[in-house]
Motif scaffolding. Structure first.
Motif, PDB file in Angstrom:
ATOM      1  N   PRO A 248       0.823  -1.213   0.000  1.00  0.00           N
ATOM      2  CA  PRO A 248       0.000   0.000   0.000  1.00  0.00           C
ATOM      3  C   PRO A 248       0.857   1.263   0.000  1.00  0.00           C
ATOM      4  O   PRO A 248       2.074   1.208  -0.221  1.00  0.00           O
ATOM      5  CB  PRO A 248      -0.791  -0.141   1.307  1.00  0.00           C
ATOM      6  CG  PRO A 248       0.116  -0.928   2.207  1.00  0.00           C
ATOM      7  CD  PRO A 248       0.870  -1.871   1.308  1.00  0.00           C
TER       8      PRO A 248
ATOM      9  N   GLU B  74       1.377   1.543  -3.803  1.00  0.00           N
ATOM     10  CA  GLU B  74       0.050   1.483  -4.431  1.00  0.00           C
ATOM     11  C   GLU B  74      -0.159   2.659  -5.376  1.00  0.00           C
ATOM     12  O   GLU B  74      -0.691   2.504  -6.477  1.00  0.00           O
ATOM     13  CB  GLU B  74      -1.021   1.491  -3.344  1.00  0.00           C
ATOM     14  CG  GLU B  74      -2.444   1.530  -3.877  1.00  0.00           C
ATOM     15  CD  GLU B  74      -3.455   1.748  -2.771  1.00  0.00           C
ATOM     16  OE1 GLU B  74      -3.797   0.765  -2.092  1.00  0.00           O
ATOM     17  OE2 GLU B  74      -3.879   2.910  -2.569  1.00  0.00           O
TER      18      GLU B  74
ATOM     19  N   ASN C  34       1.813   2.167  -8.616  1.00  0.00           N
ATOM     20  CA  ASN C  34       1.162   1.103  -9.387  1.00  0.00           C
ATOM     21  C   ASN C  34      -0.158   1.587  -9.983  1.00  0.00           C
ATOM     22  O   ASN C  34      -0.483   1.263 -11.132  1.00  0.00           O
ATOM     23  CB  ASN C  34       0.901  -0.115  -8.509  1.00  0.00           C
ATOM     24  CG  ASN C  34       2.141  -0.932  -8.209  1.00  0.00           C
ATOM     25  OD1 ASN C  34       2.368  -1.349  -7.075  1.00  0.00           O
ATOM     26  ND2 ASN C  34       2.974  -1.161  -9.215  1.00  0.00           N
ATOM     27  N   CYS C  35      -0.898   2.376  -9.224  1.00  0.00           N
ATOM     28  CA  CYS C  35      -2.174   2.908  -9.700  1.00  0.00           C
ATOM     29  C   CYS C  35      -1.958   3.793 -10.920  1.00  0.00           C
ATOM     30  O   CYS C  35      -2.655   3.664 -11.933  1.00  0.00           O
ATOM     31  CB  CYS C  35      -2.855   3.695  -8.571  1.00  0.00           C
ATOM     32  SG  CYS C  35      -4.388   4.520  -9.058  1.00  0.00           S
TER      33      CYS C  35
ATOM     34  N   LYS D 178      -3.503   2.667 -14.572  1.00  0.00           N
ATOM     35  CA  LYS D 178      -4.544   3.495 -15.188  1.00  0.00           C
ATOM     36  C   LYS D 178      -4.097   4.060 -16.528  1.00  0.00           C
ATOM     37  O   LYS D 178      -4.939   4.382 -17.380  1.00  0.00           O
ATOM     38  CB  LYS D 178      -4.935   4.624 -14.244  1.00  0.00           C
ATOM     39  CG  LYS D 178      -5.835   4.178 -13.094  1.00  0.00           C
ATOM     40  CD  LYS D 178      -6.366   5.370 -12.312  1.00  0.00           C
ATOM     41  CE  LYS D 178      -7.420   4.945 -11.312  1.00  0.00           C
ATOM     42  NZ  LYS D 178      -7.987   6.091 -10.571  1.00  0.00           N
TER      43      LYS D 178
ATOM     44  N   SER E  83       2.463  -2.609 -14.593  1.00  0.00           N
ATOM     45  CA  SER E  83       2.481  -2.241 -13.177  1.00  0.00           C
ATOM     46  C   SER E  83       2.889  -3.470 -12.373  1.00  0.00           C
ATOM     47  O   SER E  83       2.104  -4.396 -12.168  1.00  0.00           O
ATOM     48  CB  SER E  83       1.087  -1.764 -12.754  1.00  0.00           C
ATOM     49  OG  SER E  83       1.049  -1.454 -11.386  1.00  0.00           O
TER      50      SER E  83
ATOM     51  N   GLN F 159      -0.068  -6.854   3.987  1.00  0.00           N
ATOM     52  CA  GLN F 159      -1.420  -6.732   3.444  1.00  0.00           C
ATOM     53  C   GLN F 159      -1.559  -7.339   2.057  1.00  0.00           C
ATOM     54  O   GLN F 159      -2.620  -7.292   1.458  1.00  0.00           O
ATOM     55  CB  GLN F 159      -1.833  -5.253   3.406  1.00  0.00           C
ATOM     56  CG  GLN F 159      -1.857  -4.592   4.781  1.00  0.00           C
ATOM     57  CD  GLN F 159      -2.313  -3.151   4.717  1.00  0.00           C
ATOM     58  OE1 GLN F 159      -3.174  -2.801   3.901  1.00  0.00           O
ATOM     59  NE2 GLN F 159      -1.734  -2.310   5.563  1.00  0.00           N
TER      60      GLN F 159
ATOM     61  N   ILE G  81      -0.430  -8.051  -2.130  1.00  0.00           N
ATOM     62  CA  ILE G  81      -0.200  -7.248  -3.327  1.00  0.00           C
ATOM     63  C   ILE G  81      -1.393  -6.325  -3.563  1.00  0.00           C
ATOM     64  O   ILE G  81      -2.547  -6.756  -3.511  1.00  0.00           O
ATOM     65  CB  ILE G  81       0.002  -8.161  -4.548  1.00  0.00           C
ATOM     66  CG1 ILE G  81       1.205  -9.096  -4.341  1.00  0.00           C
ATOM     67  CG2 ILE G  81       0.156  -7.350  -5.811  1.00  0.00           C
ATOM     68  CD1 ILE G  81       2.545  -8.413  -4.366  1.00  0.00           C
ATOM     69  N   ASN G  82      -1.112  -5.040  -3.818  1.00  0.00           N
ATOM     70  CA  ASN G  82      -2.216  -4.088  -4.013  1.00  0.00           C
ATOM     71  C   ASN G  82      -2.968  -4.358  -5.328  1.00  0.00           C
ATOM     72  O   ASN G  82      -2.444  -5.012  -6.230  1.00  0.00           O
ATOM     73  CB  ASN G  82      -1.718  -2.641  -3.923  1.00  0.00           C
ATOM     74  CG  ASN G  82      -0.862  -2.225  -5.115  1.00  0.00           C
ATOM     75  OD1 ASN G  82      -1.325  -2.118  -6.248  1.00  0.00           O
ATOM     76  ND2 ASN G  82       0.425  -1.998  -4.845  1.00  0.00           N
ATOM     77  N   LYS G  83      -4.161  -3.812  -5.425  1.00  0.00           N
ATOM     78  CA  LYS G  83      -5.072  -4.147  -6.531  1.00  0.00           C
ATOM     79  C   LYS G  83      -4.671  -3.534  -7.871  1.00  0.00           C
ATOM     80  O   LYS G  83      -5.270  -3.855  -8.906  1.00  0.00           O
ATOM     81  CB  LYS G  83      -6.495  -3.713  -6.189  1.00  0.00           C
ATOM     82  CG  LYS G  83      -6.665  -2.209  -6.048  1.00  0.00           C
ATOM     83  CD  LYS G  83      -8.092  -1.862  -5.657  1.00  0.00           C
ATOM     84  CE  LYS G  83      -8.289  -0.348  -5.524  1.00  0.00           C
ATOM     85  NZ  LYS G  83      -9.675  -0.021  -5.126  1.00  0.00           N
ATOM     86  N   TRP G  84      -3.681  -2.648  -7.892  1.00  0.00           N
ATOM     87  CA  TRP G  84      -3.274  -1.997  -9.136  1.00  0.00           C
ATOM     88  C   TRP G  84      -2.102  -2.702  -9.816  1.00  0.00           C
ATOM     89  O   TRP G  84      -1.616  -2.246 -10.854  1.00  0.00           O
ATOM     90  CB  TRP G  84      -2.925  -0.532  -8.869  1.00  0.00           C
ATOM     91  CG  TRP G  84      -4.105   0.249  -8.394  1.00  0.00           C
ATOM     92  CD1 TRP G  84      -4.338   0.712  -7.130  1.00  0.00           C
ATOM     93  CD2 TRP G  84      -5.240   0.638  -9.178  1.00  0.00           C
ATOM     94  NE1 TRP G  84      -5.536   1.369  -7.085  1.00  0.00           N
ATOM     95  CE2 TRP G  84      -6.122   1.339  -8.321  1.00  0.00           C
ATOM     96  CE3 TRP G  84      -5.601   0.468 -10.516  1.00  0.00           C
ATOM     97  CZ2 TRP G  84      -7.319   1.867  -8.763  1.00  0.00           C
ATOM     98  CZ3 TRP G  84      -6.803   0.988 -10.967  1.00  0.00           C
ATOM     99  CH2 TRP G  84      -7.649   1.683 -10.087  1.00  0.00           C
TER     100      TRP G  84
ATOM    101  N   ASN H  37      -0.525  -5.446 -12.129  1.00  0.00           N
ATOM    102  CA  ASN H  37      -0.954  -6.399 -13.163  1.00  0.00           C
ATOM    103  C   ASN H  37       0.093  -7.471 -13.452  1.00  0.00           C
ATOM    104  O   ASN H  37      -0.108  -8.335 -14.295  1.00  0.00           O
ATOM    105  CB  ASN H  37      -1.402  -5.690 -14.445  1.00  0.00           C
ATOM    106  CG  ASN H  37      -0.394  -4.705 -15.000  1.00  0.00           C
ATOM    107  OD1 ASN H  37       0.810  -4.937 -14.931  1.00  0.00           O
ATOM    108  ND2 ASN H  37      -0.878  -3.589 -15.550  1.00  0.00           N
TER     109      ASN H  37
END
Length: 256
Positions: A117, A121, A124-125, A129, A134, A145, A147-150, A152
């Protein structure tokens, strides 16, 4: 078979008798084992302590290197972004890291982070985008926590030193945002490799002059004046608050 006992050849000059070969190792007398390696391999295991012993650990380390090289070998040009996992989404540094990630992706350069995060994050975001690559190189920690959601393209490592190798091997530059012990560790590791010429020319950007100024004053003052380091190359170590300059410097070796 090289692993089995060699035929006994008795000579007066062989006081310890038969020689047993285990690969490159030779054993004689009381050092000869009762069982061959093949016998041990095929025996049923009742004890699983071997899973936690160093020989098995070496294989896990080897496997991590193989997985990392396999995942990143075709990544193409990339820049690593380091920074704190604790930076909130409302922090100006979060916005700056997201902008940096976007600008790198727009240049066709992959963005590599630690996958967590905060600053990671954000970078990566920005990259995701913008339709870029990323990458998140996570680490197995008790309270991690994940791997963040951004991200790939992501991979999680057990060992810090394997993960650090991937950061250095596949990046042509690094942008280091404010962070704590982990960020400082990564920054000094990279600076050490750059200063000792263990890696090719790798530009390092310290983003956030107010945050990094004290450290740089100490390095260029106290540490260098004591004769403990050579002067930092101003072309390779740059401190800035300008996101576009950070990207330009990080990409400078790719554009040479």
């Amino acid at each position: 078979m090289a692993d089995e006992k060699s035929p006994a050849v008795h000579h007066d000059e062989d006081p310890l008798g038969q020689t047993y070969h285990r690969g490159p190792v030779i054993m004689r007398g009381p050092m000869i084992p009762e069982k061959t390696t093949t016998t041990n391999l095929l025996e049923p295991e009742s004890d699983t302590d071997w899973l936690h012993m160093d020989p098995w650990r070496v294989l896990r380390i080897q496997a991590e290197f193989v997985d990392g090289f396999g995942a990143l070998a075709e990544l193409g040009p990339a820049v690593t972004v380091f920074g704190s996992a604790r930076t909130s989404r409302t922090d100006p540094m979060y916005r700056a890291a997201r902008h940096v990630g976007r600008k790198l992706a727009e240049q066709g350069v992959a963005v590599i982070t630690g996958g967590g995060p905060g600053i990671m994050e954000a970078a990566n975001c920005g990259a995701a985008k913008a339709g870029g690559k990323s990458v998140g190189l996570g680490i197995e920690l008790p309270h991690e926590q994940g791997i963040n959601k951004w991200v790939n393209l992501g991979i999680t490592f057990r060992y810090f030193f394997v993960r650090k190798t991937m950061f250095v091997k596949y990046s042509s530059g690094a942008i280091i945002f404010p962070g704590g012990f982990g960020t400082l560790d990564e920054a000094f590791e990279l600076l050490t490799l750059v200063q000792t010429h263990k890696v090719a020319r790798t530009p390092v950007v310290l983003f956030g002059t107010e945050y990094w100024q004290g450290l740089m004053d100490w390095l260029e003052g106290t540490v260098r004046e004591a004769g403990n380091i050579s002067p930092l190359d101003p072309e390779l170590v740059v401190m800035t608050d300008d996101e576009d300059e950070a990207v330009r410097v990080a990409l400078s070796e790719l554009c040479r």
